[in-house]
Scaffold this motif. Structure first.
Motif, PDB file in Angstrom:
ATOM      1  N   PHE A   1       0.869  -1.184   0.000  1.00 29.03           N
ATOM      2  CA  PHE A   1       0.000   0.000   0.000  1.00 29.03           C
ATOM      3  C   PHE A   1       0.903   1.231   0.000  1.00 29.03           C
ATOM      4  O   PHE A   1       1.812   1.332   0.822  1.00 29.03           O
ATOM      5  N   ILE A   2       0.682   2.148  -0.936  1.00 26.83           N
ATOM      6  CA  ILE A   2       1.457   3.400  -0.953  1.00 26.83           C
ATOM      7  C   ILE A   2       0.588   4.504  -0.374  1.00 26.83           C
ATOM      8  O   ILE A   2      -0.531   4.726  -0.838  1.00 26.83           O
ATOM      9  N   THR A   3       1.092   5.184   0.645  1.00 24.13           N
ATOM     10  CA  THR A   3       0.378   6.349   1.166  1.00 24.13           C
ATOM     11  C   THR A   3       1.354   7.249   1.925  1.00 24.13           C
ATOM     12  O   THR A   3       2.337   6.769   2.477  1.00 24.13           O
ATOM     13  N   HIS A   4       1.068   8.560   1.915  1.00 23.03           N
ATOM     14  CA  HIS A   4       1.842   9.473   2.765  1.00 23.03           C
ATOM     15  C   HIS A   4       0.960   9.895   3.936  1.00 23.03           C
ATOM     16  O   HIS A   4       1.350  10.716   4.747  1.00 23.03           O
ATOM     17  N   GLN A   5      -0.261   9.325   3.995  1.00 23.25           N
ATOM     18  CA  GLN A   5      -1.209   9.717   5.045  1.00 23.25           C
ATOM     19  C   GLN A   5      -1.406   8.590   6.053  1.00 23.25           C
ATOM     20  O   GLN A   5      -2.366   7.839   5.971  1.00 23.25           O
ATOM     21  N   LEU A   6      -0.487   8.495   6.990  1.00 22.81           N
ATOM     22  CA  LEU A   6      -0.672   7.547   8.094  1.00 22.81           C
ATOM     23  C   LEU A   6      -1.657   8.171   9.073  1.00 22.81           C
ATOM     24  O   LEU A   6      -2.431   7.491   9.719  1.00 22.81           O
ATOM     25  N   ASN A   7      -1.623   9.489   9.142  1.00 18.60           N
ATOM     26  CA  ASN A   7      -2.675  10.254   9.815  1.00 18.60           C
ATOM     27  C   ASN A   7      -3.515  10.915   8.737  1.00 18.60           C
ATOM     28  O   ASN A   7      -2.975  11.611   7.874  1.00 18.60           O
ATOM     29  N   VAL A   8      -4.825  10.677   8.768  1.00 20.68           N
ATOM     30  CA  VAL A   8      -5.721  11.299   7.781  1.00 20.68           C
ATOM     31  C   VAL A   8      -6.422  12.463   8.461  1.00 20.68           C
ATOM     32  O   VAL A   8      -7.272  12.270   9.330  1.00 20.68           O
ATOM     33  N   LEU A   9      -6.037  13.672   8.090  1.00 20.71           N
ATOM     34  CA  LEU A   9      -6.585  14.856   8.761  1.00 20.71           C
ATOM     35  C   LEU A   9      -8.015  15.119   8.304  1.00 20.71           C
ATOM     36  O   LEU A   9      -8.288  15.202   7.110  1.00 20.71           O
ATOM     37  N   SER A  10      -8.927  15.220   9.290  1.00 20.11           N
ATOM     38  CA  SER A  10     -10.325  15.499   8.947  1.00 20.11           C
ATOM     39  C   SER A  10     -10.962  16.375  10.024  1.00 20.11           C
ATOM     40  O   SER A  10     -12.122  16.213  10.371  1.00 20.11           O
ATOM     41  N   GLY A  11     -10.146  17.271  10.582  1.00 23.63           N
ATOM     42  CA  GLY A  11     -10.665  18.179  11.612  1.00 23.63           C
ATOM     43  C   GLY A  11     -10.923  17.426  12.910  1.00 23.63           C
ATOM     44  O   GLY A  11     -10.089  16.663  13.381  1.00 23.63           O
ATOM     45  N   THR A  12     -12.138  17.608  13.450  1.00 20.01           N
ATOM     46  CA  THR A  12     -12.479  17.004  14.744  1.00 20.01           C
ATOM     47  C   THR A  12     -12.522  15.476  14.700  1.00 20.01           C
ATOM     48  O   THR A  12     -12.479  14.812  15.728  1.00 20.01           O
ATOM     49  N   THR A  13     -12.619  14.904  13.500  1.00 26.56           N
ATOM     50  CA  THR A  13     -12.706  13.430  13.379  1.00 26.56           C
ATOM     51  C   THR A  13     -11.378  12.806  12.944  1.00 26.56           C
ATOM     52  O   THR A  13     -11.341  11.651  12.512  1.00 26.56           O
ATOM     53  N   THR A  14     -10.271  13.564  13.059  1.00 27.78           N
ATOM     54  CA  THR A  14      -8.960  13.067  12.602  1.00 27.78           C
ATOM     55  C   THR A  14      -8.590  11.717  13.228  1.00 27.78           C
ATOM     56  O   THR A  14      -8.137  10.818  12.530  1.00 27.78           O
ATOM     57  N   TRP A  15      -8.814  11.572  14.542  1.00 28.79           N
ATOM     58  CA  TRP A  15      -8.431  10.308  15.195  1.00 28.79           C
ATOM     59  C   TRP A  15      -9.167   9.131  14.567  1.00 28.79           C
ATOM     60  O   TRP A  15      -8.595   8.055  14.374  1.00 28.79           O
ATOM     61  N   PHE A  16     -10.450   9.357  14.207  1.00 33.39           N
ATOM     62  CA  PHE A  16     -11.282   8.286  13.651  1.00 33.39           C
ATOM     63  C   PHE A  16     -10.851   7.944  12.222  1.00 33.39           C
ATOM     64  O   PHE A  16     -10.626   6.777  11.880  1.00 33.39           O
ATOM     65  N   SER A  17     -10.691   8.982  11.379  1.00 36.88           N
ATOM     66  CA  SER A  17     -10.291   8.734   9.979  1.00 36.88           C
ATOM     67  C   SER A  17      -8.896   8.106   9.923  1.00 36.88           C
ATOM     68  O   SER A  17      -8.621   7.243   9.085  1.00 36.88           O
ATOM     69  N   SER A  18      -8.017   8.500  10.854  1.00 31.30           N
ATOM     70  CA  SER A  18      -6.660   7.933  10.893  1.00 31.30           C
ATOM     71  C   SER A  18      -6.695   6.463  11.293  1.00 31.30           C
ATOM     72  O   SER A  18      -6.031   5.626  10.682  1.00 31.30           O
ATOM     73  N   LYS A  19      -7.481   6.144  12.321  1.00 31.01           N
ATOM     74  CA  LYS A  19      -7.607   4.749  12.773  1.00 31.01           C
ATOM     75  C   LYS A  19      -8.135   3.864  11.640  1.00 31.01           C
ATOM     76  O   LYS A  19      -7.643   2.754  11.407  1.00 31.01           O
ATOM     77  N   LEU A  20      -9.178   4.349  10.946  1.00 27.52           N
ATOM     78  CA  LEU A  20      -9.755   3.584   9.830  1.00 27.52           C
ATOM     79  C   LEU A  20      -8.700   3.288   8.763  1.00 27.52           C
ATOM     80  O   LEU A  20      -8.576   2.170   8.273  1.00 27.52           O
ATOM     81  N   HIS A  21      -7.943   4.337   8.430  1.00 28.81           N
ATOM     82  CA  HIS A  21      -6.919   4.184   7.393  1.00 28.81           C
ATOM     83  C   HIS A  21      -5.834   3.211   7.841  1.00 28.81           C
ATOM     84  O   HIS A  21      -5.355   2.389   7.054  1.00 28.81           O
ATOM     85  N   GLN A  22      -5.447   3.290   9.114  1.00 30.66           N
ATOM     86  CA  GLN A  22      -4.410   2.390   9.634  1.00 30.66           C
ATOM     87  C   GLN A  22      -4.888   0.934   9.636  1.00 30.66           C
ATOM     88  O   GLN A  22      -4.084   0.017   9.434  1.00 30.66           O
TER      89      GLN A  22
END
Length: 353
Positions: free
Chosen positions: A125-146
């Motif tokens: 998987f190629i990505t530069h977004q290990l953290n996916v910034l989405s404002g107040t939901t960043t922790w959630f979008s990042s966890k999903l992506h991880q």
């Protein structure tokens, strides 16, 4: 057809960045005697078909990603579109499953397409977004992506692990158990010593309707620019079209070689602050000005970070005026990170017996 050196490489069709940053990887696969098969959709697929007319391509489902007209509605629009995306990912999984059964792939490289992976074939998987910034939901979008990343054998991050780096908190985690490999910034472009022909190069990209909205604004603004402008609209079409508009030479799209020459011939670049653009301009040691896509947290973060580091000035789309380009002279510009990629070692994963 049995060929144990065939690799499926599939970039997401979201703007052109995912497709263009796969170009150096496809070139490296060819140089190491692999046979790349390209899977994507829409303009990303068209772009790669133009770059590699001799390679086999497969059309994958369209994620139907569109941006909101207003930046503040970005998250809402993504949420509304998520059923379409999930449907496409599920379709994609079925297609890949069939392909893996039928073909003798030795590897799969997915650039941000969660459905392109197989337990039977080494998958990256190629990505530069290990953290996916989405404002107040960043922790959630990042966890999903991880969780998506965890399914793959390796995750290639197009950046360097140490500081200074390009992606900041996007591509670096304090704690993790992910199979990460930092592979250095990816760019299809090379720096050349050539005379400057254009005072300004405008490069547009990204999903609609925001691409068109910025284009319309810049056509208005550019009238007040004193100098020669090359305006690349970022519309991949069957034929390349050029026309003159006041002080602008306008072209709908450029392939790598022509784009490389034009970027090198331009004093400054005005563009979105997408990560691929940042990697390209770093490789070319360019001075630039960034206008992040409204509501796209990642682009806003990258633009603010580079401005804070005194490298590249930025403005929001609404606040931008051509006069602001004067600020470029007070910033250092981007300069290449000292990194030598080792594709032979990277592709070792695909040489399992």
């Amino acid at each position: 057809m049995k060929n144990s050196k065939t690799v499926l490489i599939a970039p997401l069709n979201w703007g052109l960045g995912h497709a263009t940053r796969c170009i150096p990887i496809i070139r490296a696969l060819l140089a190491e005697n692999f046979t790349p098969v390209i899977g994507s959709d829409g303009i990303s697929l068209q772009l790669l078909q133009k770059e590699f007319p001799d390679l086999e391509t497969i059309t994958l489902p369209d994620y139907q990603i569109e941006y909101a007209k207003k930046g503040k509605n970005f998250k809402l629009k993504m949420l509304k579109d998520s059923p379409k995306m999930l449907k496409a990912i599920s379709e994609e999984k079925k297609i890949v499953k069939k392909l893996v059964k039928k073909r003798d792939f030795c590897g799969i490289i997915s650039d941000n397409r969660p459905g392109v992976f197989s337990k039977k074939v080494p998958s990256v998987f190629i990505t530069h977004q290990l953290n996916v910034l989405s404002g107040t939901t960043t922790w959630f979008s990042s966890k999903l992506h991880q969780l998506v990343i965890k399914k793959f054998d390796e995750c290639w991050v197009p950046d360097v692990a140490e500081k200074p780096n390009l992606s900041g908190k996007l591509g670096h985690l304090k704690k993790h158990s992910l199979p990460l490999k930092y592979i250095g910034p990816l760019s299809r472009l090379e720096s050349q010593k050539v005379p400057i022909v254009y005072d300004l190069m405008v490069i547009l990209s990204g999903p609609e309707p925001q691409r068109t909205m910025l284009e319309e604004k810049l056509f208005e603004e550019v009238k007040y620019f004193d100098g020669k402008v090359l305006f690349v609209r970022g519309k991949v079409e069957t034929n390349q079209e050029r026309f003159q508009f006041l002080n602008c030479e306008v072209v709908n799209f450029m392939q790598s070689e022509e784009l490389e020459k034009a970027c090198n011939e331009s004093a400054f670049v005005l563009a979105r602050s997408g990560y691929t653009t940042v990697m390209d301009l770093t490789k070319l040691n360019k001075k630039a000005f960034f206008i992040p896509t409204p509501g796209q947290f990642e682009q806003e973060y990258l633009a603010k970070r580079l401005q804070k580091q005194q490298l590249v000035p930025m403005a929001t789309q609404d606040a931008f005026s051509i006069a602001q380009l004067d600020r470029i002279k007070d910033f250092k510009g981007l300069s290449a990170l000292n990194y030598k990629e080792d594709y032979k070692a990277l592709f070792h994963l695909f040489q399992r017996k």
